[in-house]
Design an enzyme around this catalytic site. Structure first.
Site, mmCIF file in Angstrom:
data_model
loop_
_atom_site.group_PDB
_atom_site.id
_atom_site.type_symbol
_atom_site.label_atom_id
_atom_site.label_comp_id
_atom_site.label_asym_id
_atom_site.label_seq_id
_atom_site.Cartn_x
_atom_site.Cartn_y
_atom_site.Cartn_z
ATOM 1 C CE1 TYR A 113 -4.286 -1.489 0.245
ATOM 2 C CE2 TYR A 113 -3.070 -3.124 1.518
ATOM 3 C CZ TYR A 113 -4.204 -2.748 0.812
ATOM 4 O OH TYR A 113 -5.243 -3.631 0.676
ATOM 5 C CE LYS A 136 3.540 6.560 10.458
ATOM 6 N NZ LYS A 136 2.533 7.061 9.550
ATOM 7 C CB CYS A 146 -1.442 3.603 10.443
ATOM 8 S SG CYS A 146 -0.515 3.479 8.925
HETATM 9 N N1 LIG Z 1 -0.910 1.165 4.856
HETATM 10 C C1 LIG Z 1 -0.880 2.367 5.359
HETATM 11 O O1 LIG Z 1 -1.882 3.068 5.395
HETATM 12 C C2 LIG Z 1 0.396 2.968 5.891
HETATM 13 C C3 LIG Z 1 0.486 4.373 6.061
HETATM 14 C C4 LIG Z 1 1.683 4.933 6.532
HETATM 15 C C5 LIG Z 1 2.749 4.084 6.841
HETATM 16 N N2 LIG Z 1 2.628 2.725 6.689
HETATM 17 C C6 LIG Z 1 3.778 1.881 7.004
HETATM 18 O O2 LIG Z 1 4.401 1.508 5.774
HETATM 19 C C7 LIG Z 1 4.967 0.196 5.873
HETATM 20 C C8 LIG Z 1 4.411 -0.675 4.759
HETATM 21 O O3 LIG Z 1 3.018 -0.815 4.958
HETATM 22 P P1 LIG Z 1 2.077 -1.392 3.831
HETATM 23 O O4 LIG Z 1 0.683 -1.140 4.281
HETATM 24 O O5 LIG Z 1 2.512 -0.879 2.494
HETATM 25 O O6 LIG Z 1 2.437 -2.957 3.934
HETATM 26 P P2 LIG Z 1 2.041 -4.098 2.872
HETATM 27 O O7 LIG Z 1 1.945 -5.345 3.666
HETATM 28 O O8 LIG Z 1 0.895 -3.639 2.043
HETATM 29 O O9 LIG Z 1 3.321 -4.174 1.911
HETATM 30 C C9 LIG Z 1 4.544 -4.700 2.274
HETATM 31 C C10 LIG Z 1 5.140 -5.382 1.057
HETATM 32 O O10 LIG Z 1 6.512 -5.710 1.342
HETATM 33 C C11 LIG Z 1 6.813 -6.963 0.731
HETATM 34 N N3 LIG Z 1 7.997 -7.495 1.390
HETATM 35 C C12 LIG Z 1 8.127 -7.936 2.652
HETATM 36 N N4 LIG Z 1 9.385 -8.315 2.910
HETATM 37 C C13 LIG Z 1 10.093 -8.122 1.768
HETATM 38 C C14 LIG Z 1 11.435 -8.318 1.397
HETATM 39 N N5 LIG Z 1 12.339 -8.789 2.272
HETATM 40 N N6 LIG Z 1 11.811 -8.037 0.126
HETATM 41 C C15 LIG Z 1 10.899 -7.567 -0.764
HETATM 42 N N7 LIG Z 1 9.616 -7.345 -0.460
HETATM 43 C C16 LIG Z 1 9.204 -7.595 0.788
HETATM 44 C C17 LIG Z 1 5.540 -7.764 0.930
HETATM 45 O O11 LIG Z 1 5.475 -8.839 0.018
HETATM 46 C C18 LIG Z 1 4.463 -6.700 0.707
HETATM 47 O O12 LIG Z 1 4.035 -6.683 -0.638
HETATM 48 C C19 LIG Z 1 4.594 -0.303 7.280
HETATM 49 O O13 LIG Z 1 5.661 -0.074 8.146
HETATM 50 C C20 LIG Z 1 3.413 0.571 7.666
HETATM 51 O O14 LIG Z 1 3.309 0.735 9.057
HETATM 52 C C21 LIG Z 1 1.481 2.157 6.196
#
Ligand SMILES: NC(=O)c1ccc[n+]([C@@H]2O[C@H](COP(=O)([O-])OP(=O)(O)OC[C@H]3O[C@@H](n4cnc5c(N)ncnc54)[C@H](O)[C@@H]3O)[C@@H](O)[C@H]2O)c1
Length: 404
Positions: free
Chosen positions: A9, A198, A252
């Site tokens: 995401y 954060k 989050c």
């Molecule tokens: N979703 C939100 O609204 C949001 C908002 C702000 C911050 N965040 C932060 O951003 C970060 C990511 O969140 P997200 O929602 O995008 O997570 P997500 O689970 O949607 O995406 C994470 C991706 O990373 C990949 N991944 C994991 N380990 C890996 C590796 N070693 N090599 C390559 N790819 C790998 C997974 O396959 C997955 O597709 C988190 O720390 C979250 O707290 C999320």
């Protein structure tokens, strides 16, 4: 060249945004299916403006792969859940991504951790990886992301950002990189301050939501109208109470406050209380369903429908969603598999008795519990006429609607 690692995401829109603003980007994810989908020209989740951004980035030459690339800058945006027992951040995915990228990173490469982490995670979990690999030449930066699902593309362009770096000049360079698309103000600080800032931001939201939820419970216990009370209280120039709801989900606000509780258990008392209050809301809604059914003379749980499976309106993200928490709780109490469920944003089969057609869902239920305020429902509220309605989002104003 920038290599964005983790195309979920957060990572995907970030990679697309950089690419569509003239930066050479390769996006890497260990999930082969996800990379296959992106390579075939399709996005992996629904989000306003994402399709257009994707098309621009593809035109600009973004590549998607499962392999980490040689790049001068790495942006790590992998998941950071919390450990269910200790409540501390689980940095395993970040550590694994860093270990992998060090094999490809040239000398002096910049490593930006975008994932949300708890204060001190970089010192405790990332620096040792660099040290063990003899790669202290790599420049560490923490640039946490603030965007909200449902408005990600706009917020990527306009939000203010925080960049924490050991070396101010490196921080300024990364600021320039984000400035390729970001029109907001960017503050450059140290890594620890960026980490804690954060967590504090999302904890502020969690505490304020908990206050509204607590008010809802107080008002319900003594037959008072919480929405009218909040509406009037918010006319005070320094009061801005949020809306109560069925609970808090997503990756989050439901997760990050735990990082502070996990690391400072004897100090983070109000935060723990707020999380506990928010976590109690799905159970509270189940109690309301029982009360409303009794009041309306309904006895058949299989004629009750849950509207909404996602954790908020107009997104397809179901992580930690209040509806899933309610269904799990019902299952634990041997009442699982009975209610009907519908969400226009969730097209895959996720739970028992899930409908993909709104009218079919409505014709099979006598009572609708509104758990998510999707626009689809707001635009077709008249279809709920004649149903018993329990509205946990304060969006239905049909006569006789029951509230939290
Ligand atoms: N979703 C939100 O609204 C949001 C908002 C702000 C911050 N965040 C932060 O951003 C970060 C990511 O969140 P997200 O929602 O995008 O997570 P997500 O689970 O949607 O995406 C994470 C991706 O990373 C990949 N991944 C994991 N380990 C890996 C590796 N070693 N090599 C390559 N790819 C790998 C997974 O396959 C997955 O597709 C988190 O720390 C979250 O707290 C999320």
């Amino acid at each position: 060249m920038v290599n964005v690692i983790g195309l979920g995401y957060i990572g995907l829109p970030t990679a697309l945004m950089l690419a569509s603003h003239g930066i050479g980007v390769t996006g890497t994810d260990c999930n082969e299916e996800l990379v296959g989908t992106l390579r075939s020209g399709r996005t992996t989740f629904r989000e306003k403006g994402l399709e257009e951004l994707f098309a621009d980035a593809v035109k600009a030459g973004i590549r998607f792969t499962t392999e980490i690339q040689e790049a001068d800058t790495y942006i790590v945006s992998v998941q950071t859940p919390y450990d269910k027992f200790s409540k501390k951040v689980d940095p395993a995915a970040v550590v694994s991504a860093v270990r992998d990228l060090l094999k490809a990173a040239p000398e002096g490469a910049t490593l930006v951790i975008e994932s949300t982490i708890s204060p001190g995670t970089i010192d405790r979990s990332v620096r040792p990886v660099l040290k063990d690999a003899g790669r202290e030449d790599v420049q560490l930066v923490h640039a946490p992301e603030r965007i909200i699902p449902g408005n990600m593309v706009y917020e990527l362009l306009h939000n203010n950002r925080t960049i924490g770096a050991d070396d101010r000049a490196v921080g300024e360079r990364v600021k320039e990189l984000y400035a390729s698309f970001c029109e907001g103000e960017t503050v450059v600080t140290d890594i620890r301050t960026a980490e804690v800032t954060k967590d504090v931001e999302n904890t502020f939201r969690a505490v304020n939501i908990a206050f509204a939820n607590e008010l809802a419970k107080i008002c319900r216990s003594d037959n008072m109208d919480v929405y009218e009370i909040i509406r009037i209280a918010n006319k005070h120039p320094r009061v801005n109470i949020l809306s109560p709801g069925p609970g808090v989900g997503g990756h989050c606000i439901s997760v990050d406050p735990w990082f502070l509780v996990g690391d400072y258990p004897m100090l983070a008392k109000m935060i723990l209380c707020a999380r506990t209050t928010n976590d109690s809301m799905p159970e509270f809604v189940l109690g309301r369903i029982r009360d409303v059914m009794q009041q309306e003379g309904l006895t058949d749980l299989s004629r009750v429908g849950f509207y909404g499976l996602t954790y908020k309106e107009n997104v397809d993200d179901v992580r930690e969603s209040p509806t899933l928490q309610m269904l799990e709780s019902m299952d634990r109490h041997l009442a699982g598999g009975q209610v009907k469920v519908y969400d226009p944003w969730v097209t895959r089969d996720l739970v028992p008795n899930q409908y993909h057609d709104f009218d079919a869902f409505l014709s099979d239920v006598d009572m609708v519990v509104i758990l998510v305020g999707h626009s689809q429902l707001r635009e077709h509220m008249d279809k709920l006429k004649g149903k018993v309605v329990l509205d946990t989002r304060h969006i239905c104003f049909l006569p006789g609607t029951h509230r939290l």
